[in-house]
Enzyme design. Structure first.
Site, PDB file in Angstrom:
ATOM      1  N   HIS A   1       0.821  -1.219   0.000  1.00  0.00           N
ATOM      2  CA  HIS A   1       0.000   0.000   0.000  1.00  0.00           C
ATOM      3  C   HIS A   1       0.849   1.261   0.000  1.00  0.00           C
ATOM      4  CE1 HIS A   1      -3.596  -2.458   1.727  1.00  0.00           C
ATOM      5  NE2 HIS A   1      -3.420  -2.633   0.430  1.00  0.00           N
TER       6      HIS A   1
ATOM      7  N   ALA B   1       1.105  -9.332  18.880  1.00  0.00           N
ATOM      8  CA  ALA B   1       2.290  -9.613  18.059  1.00  0.00           C
ATOM      9  C   ALA B   1       3.570  -9.432  18.864  1.00  0.00           C
ATOM     10  CB  ALA B   1       2.294  -8.686  16.852  1.00  0.00           C
TER      11      ALA B   1
HETATM   12  N1  APR Z   1      -1.191  -7.862  17.827  1.00  0.00           N
HETATM   13  C1  APR Z   1      -1.744  -8.580  16.808  1.00  0.00           C
HETATM   14  N2  APR Z   1      -2.878  -8.211  16.165  1.00  0.00           N
HETATM   15  C2  APR Z   1      -3.473  -7.060  16.565  1.00  0.00           C
HETATM   16  C3  APR Z   1      -2.962  -6.258  17.623  1.00  0.00           C
HETATM   17  C4  APR Z   1      -1.772  -6.708  18.256  1.00  0.00           C
HETATM   18  N3  APR Z   1      -1.217  -6.020  19.266  1.00  0.00           N
HETATM   19  N4  APR Z   1      -3.798  -5.178  17.780  1.00  0.00           N
HETATM   20  C5  APR Z   1      -4.770  -5.297  16.844  1.00  0.00           C
HETATM   21  N5  APR Z   1      -4.589  -6.431  16.136  1.00  0.00           N
HETATM   22  C6  APR Z   1      -5.375  -6.924  15.003  1.00  0.00           C
HETATM   23  C7  APR Z   1      -6.862  -6.630  15.065  1.00  0.00           C
HETATM   24  O1  APR Z   1      -7.531  -7.675  15.741  1.00  0.00           O
HETATM   25  C8  APR Z   1      -7.224  -6.619  13.559  1.00  0.00           C
HETATM   26  O2  APR Z   1      -7.529  -7.930  13.107  1.00  0.00           O
HETATM   27  O3  APR Z   1      -4.907  -6.217  13.875  1.00  0.00           O
HETATM   28  C9  APR Z   1      -5.929  -6.161  12.878  1.00  0.00           C
HETATM   29  C10 APR Z   1      -6.004  -4.754  12.335  1.00  0.00           C
HETATM   30  O4  APR Z   1      -6.954  -4.749  11.302  1.00  0.00           O
HETATM   31  P1  APR Z   1      -7.173  -3.409  10.460  1.00  0.00           P
HETATM   32  O5  APR Z   1      -7.261  -2.264  11.385  1.00  0.00           O
HETATM   33  O6  APR Z   1      -8.292  -3.704   9.503  1.00  0.00           O
HETATM   34  O7  APR Z   1      -5.813  -3.227   9.660  1.00  0.00           O
HETATM   35  P2  APR Z   1      -5.370  -3.942   8.319  1.00  0.00           P
HETATM   36  O8  APR Z   1      -5.833  -5.357   8.276  1.00  0.00           O
HETATM   37  O9  APR Z   1      -3.913  -3.691   8.176  1.00  0.00           O
HETATM   38  O10 APR Z   1      -6.167  -3.089   7.199  1.00  0.00           O
HETATM   39  C11 APR Z   1      -5.865  -3.375   5.844  1.00  0.00           C
HETATM   40  O11 APR Z   1      -7.201  -1.442   5.218  1.00  0.00           O
HETATM   41  O12 APR Z   1      -7.829   0.737   5.593  1.00  0.00           O
HETATM   42  C12 APR Z   1      -7.032  -0.080   4.816  1.00  0.00           C
HETATM   43  O13 APR Z   1      -5.063   0.566   3.720  1.00  0.00           O
HETATM   44  C13 APR Z   1      -5.563   0.250   4.983  1.00  0.00           C
HETATM   45  O14 APR Z   1      -3.659  -1.257   4.883  1.00  0.00           O
HETATM   46  C14 APR Z   1      -4.935  -1.039   5.492  1.00  0.00           C
HETATM   47  C15 APR Z   1      -5.934  -2.096   5.060  1.00  0.00           C
END
Ligand code: APR
Length: 241
Positions: free
Chosen positions: A110, A224
């Site tokens: 991204h 994580a």
């Molecule tokens: N350790 C592991 N997982 C975690 C932690 C942590 N400390 N904190 C949160 N999470 C998990 C949440 O449970 C969730 O499943 O991380 C995930 C975050 O999800 P999103 O906020 O949807 O982020 P992401 O999956 O990266 O989004 C994908 O969406 O908005 C667009 O471009 C943006 O790259 C992004 C894409």
């Protein structure tokens, strides 16, 4: 992991949560999309309508990231790469924390908040930055149009070179470590599926179930920053036996 011949990591915003960078979704009241509307900040139309507002949001995120440090999760991935256990990190994140933790092969699906490009499609100006621009929205030194963050907004295609590299890495992999992603956004979320469809093992690290969990072979519930160092220790012990 140890027995895999070619493993990669696939990461999302969750791996940076313990560095203080808000995720996009999830129950937390401070998740980005619960406070801001993506269509107002992360689309070409939003930038067209109000480039200053979009830049204000990215400057806020840049300042947050500048104050943040890679956490133990990022560092464990860099060590797993150093040991040859994973070949690369394919990330949806734009924060650059994997690189700051020492990961060498990072595929940014991204884009990066630390790169700008000209918003004029006819202009090829691109540049790396290491701090927010002085004036916003900044102007392109080459054609005078507005510069924009070199990140992928909703409705935009992924950078072809990054996507091509991620797909070939996934096709060559017999294991993928999926960390901190909701699996909500495509085509990025195809990457672990490509490994699965090729007969590979999907290991998920998340604090909650996600769209990946139904097809994950192993689900390691936890943060994580805690799970990945434990995984690294287990690999090191396996290595040393
Ligand atoms: N350790 C592991 N997982 C975690 C932690 C942590 N400390 N904190 C949160 N999470 C998990 C949440 O449970 C969730 O499943 O991380 C995930 C975050 O999800 P999103 O906020 O949807 O982020 P992401 O999956 O990266 O989004 C994908 O969406 O908005 C667009 O471009 C943006 O790259 C992004 C894409």
């Amino acid at each position: 992991m140890l027995s895999s011949r070619h493993a990669i990591a696939f990461t999302g915003a969750g791996i940076s949560a313990e560095s203080g960078i808000p995720t996009f979704r999830g129950s937390g009241k401070d998740s980005l999309w619960s406070r801001f509307k993506p269509e107002e900040l992360a689309t070409p139309e939003a930038f067209e309508r109000n480039p200053r507002r979009v830049w204000e949001w990215y400057v806020w995120r840049m300042n947050l990231i500048m104050k943040a440090r890679p956490n133990a999760g990022h560092e464990a991935l860099a060590k797993l790469e150093g040991l040859g256990i994973i070949k690369a990190v394919v990330t949806q994140n734009v924060d650059g924390l994997h690189q700051r933790a020492g990961s060498r092969r990072v595929v940014e699906l991204h884009g990066s908040i630390w790169r700008v490009k000209c918003s004029n499609p006819a202009c090829t100006f691109r540049a790396g930055i290491d701090e927010p621009p002085e004036e916003i929205p900044p102007r392109c030194p080459s054609c005078g149009h507005y510069l924009r963050p070199d990140v992928v907004w909703f409705g935009e295609p992924l950078p072809q070179d990054a996507w091509g590299e991620a797909v070939s890495l996934a096709k060559a992999s017999d294991a993928v470590l999926v960390i901190g992603t909701s699996g909500a956004v495509y085509p990025a979320a195809y990457i672990p599926l490509i490994v699965k469809e090729g007969g590979g093992t999907v290991i998920e690290v998340n604090v909650a179930e996600s769209s990946i969990t139904p097809y994950a072979d192993i689900f390691l519930k936890g943060r994580a920053g805690e799970v990945l160092p434990r995984l690294l220790n287990a690999v090191m012990e396996g290595f040393l036996k």
